[in-house]
Write a protein that holds these residues in place. Structure first.
Motif, PDB file in Angstrom:
ATOM      1  N   ILE A 107       0.760 -39.521   2.473  1.00 10.74           N
ATOM      2  CA  ILE A 107       0.369 -40.016   1.154  1.00 10.74           C
ATOM      3  C   ILE A 107      -0.877 -40.868   1.391  1.00 10.74           C
ATOM      4  O   ILE A 107      -0.823 -41.870   2.104  1.00 10.74           O
ATOM      5  CB  ILE A 107       1.479 -40.866   0.508  1.00 10.74           C
ATOM      6  CG1 ILE A 107       2.743 -40.025   0.306  1.00 10.74           C
ATOM      7  CG2 ILE A 107       1.001 -41.433  -0.827  1.00 10.74           C
ATOM      8  CD1 ILE A 107       3.928 -40.813  -0.210  1.00 10.74           C
ATOM      9  N   THR A 141      -0.113 -35.885  -0.376  1.00  9.62           N
ATOM     10  CA  THR A 141      -0.195 -36.377  -1.745  1.00  9.62           C
ATOM     11  C   THR A 141      -1.390 -37.316  -1.790  1.00  9.62           C
ATOM     12  O   THR A 141      -1.473 -38.239  -0.966  1.00  9.62           O
ATOM     13  CB  THR A 141       1.076 -37.158  -2.147  1.00  9.62           C
ATOM     14  OG1 THR A 141       2.220 -36.319  -1.983  1.00  9.62           O
ATOM     15  CG2 THR A 141       0.992 -37.637  -3.592  1.00  9.62           C
ATOM     16  N   PRO A 197       7.821 -37.646  -2.729  1.00 16.45           N
ATOM     17  CA  PRO A 197       6.421 -37.279  -2.585  1.00 16.45           C
ATOM     18  C   PRO A 197       6.066 -35.870  -3.022  1.00 16.45           C
ATOM     19  O   PRO A 197       4.893 -35.582  -3.257  1.00 16.45           O
ATOM     20  CB  PRO A 197       6.169 -37.445  -1.079  1.00 16.45           C
ATOM     21  CG  PRO A 197       7.509 -37.281  -0.446  1.00 16.45           C
ATOM     22  CD  PRO A 197       8.476 -37.875  -1.438  1.00 16.45           C
ATOM     23  N   THR A 198       7.050 -34.981  -3.158  1.00 18.10           N
ATOM     24  CA  THR A 198       6.732 -33.602  -3.523  1.00 18.10           C
ATOM     25  C   THR A 198       6.875 -33.330  -5.004  1.00 18.10           C
ATOM     26  O   THR A 198       6.612 -32.227  -5.471  1.00 18.10           O
ATOM     27  CB  THR A 198       7.644 -32.617  -2.751  1.00 18.10           C
ATOM     28  OG1 THR A 198       9.008 -32.944  -3.038  1.00 18.10           O
ATOM     29  CG2 THR A 198       7.398 -32.706  -1.251  1.00 18.10           C
TER      30      THR A 198
END
Length: 199
Positions: A107, A141, A197-198
């Motif tokens: 990220i 991300t 995060p997905t």
């Protein structure tokens, strides 16, 4: 250099910039939520003491130390480095280390309008960092933050005037317009993204 805990017992979530504004707030929010984390810091003496957190020493420009510090990390929260002439090189070295260490997902705190020809010069660094992450094969991300209200408040001089201009030839296009956001609120959102995060 990794402290008393062994690489295999360190948390699989790593947070960079834990001694700074963004990484520090994200680390505190995670600690308050009971999430274990390893804090990647340049100076161990400055690392915050948070429940469930283990400080590990490394810097973006030291590939060997970064690779060791990132061993066993599945999710990496990477705060962009401070402005410097070799900032992009530092990012590339750290990303290469993350790939070598087997990091699963990065990220990255990027910037709005990141592009190779961005009017705001630092947004170009962010674009090339994003491209490096994409090419690494790791999941990613990108958080394209904007100017923080907290930062803008410190810009005016004693007379209340903000002087200077972006170091670009595109000043006439920029004309001082920008979007703004709250740093604490942004950190809360970023921490929520770390949880999923997905999504």
């Amino acid at each position: 250099m990794i402290p008393a805990a062994t690489e295999s017992t360190l948390p699989p979530l790593a947070v960079t910039g834990a001694t700074g504004a963004i990484g520090g707030q994200v680390a505190r929010i995670l600690a308050d939520a009971g999430v274990g984390q390893r804090l990647l810091v340049r100076r161990m003496a400055n690392a915050p003491h948070l429940p469930g957190a283990t400080a590990v020493s490394c810097s973006y420009g030291d590939r060997a130390a970064a690779t060791k510090a990132l061993s066993g990390v599945d999710l990496l929260f990477m705060v962009s480095a401070s402005e410097s002439a070799d900032r992009l090189d530092q990012h590339r070295t750290f990303i290469d280390a993350a790939g070598s260490a087997g990091v699963g997902h990065i990220i990255y705190t990027s910037f709005t309008g990141a592009a190779p020809d961005a009017v705001f010069t630092l947004a170009r660094d962010h674009y090339f960092t994003e491209e490096c992450i994409k090419a690494s094969g790791m999941a990613f991300t990108f958080l394209r933050d904007n100017f923080y209200l907290d930062f803008l408040a410190g810009l005016p001089g004693e007379d209340g005037v903000i002087r200077g201009r972006p170091a670009t030839a595109g000043w006439r296009r920029w004309r001082g317009r920008t979007s703004r956001e709250s740093l604490p609120r942004s950190c809360e959102i970023q921490t929520g993204i770390e949880a999923s995060p997905t999504i």
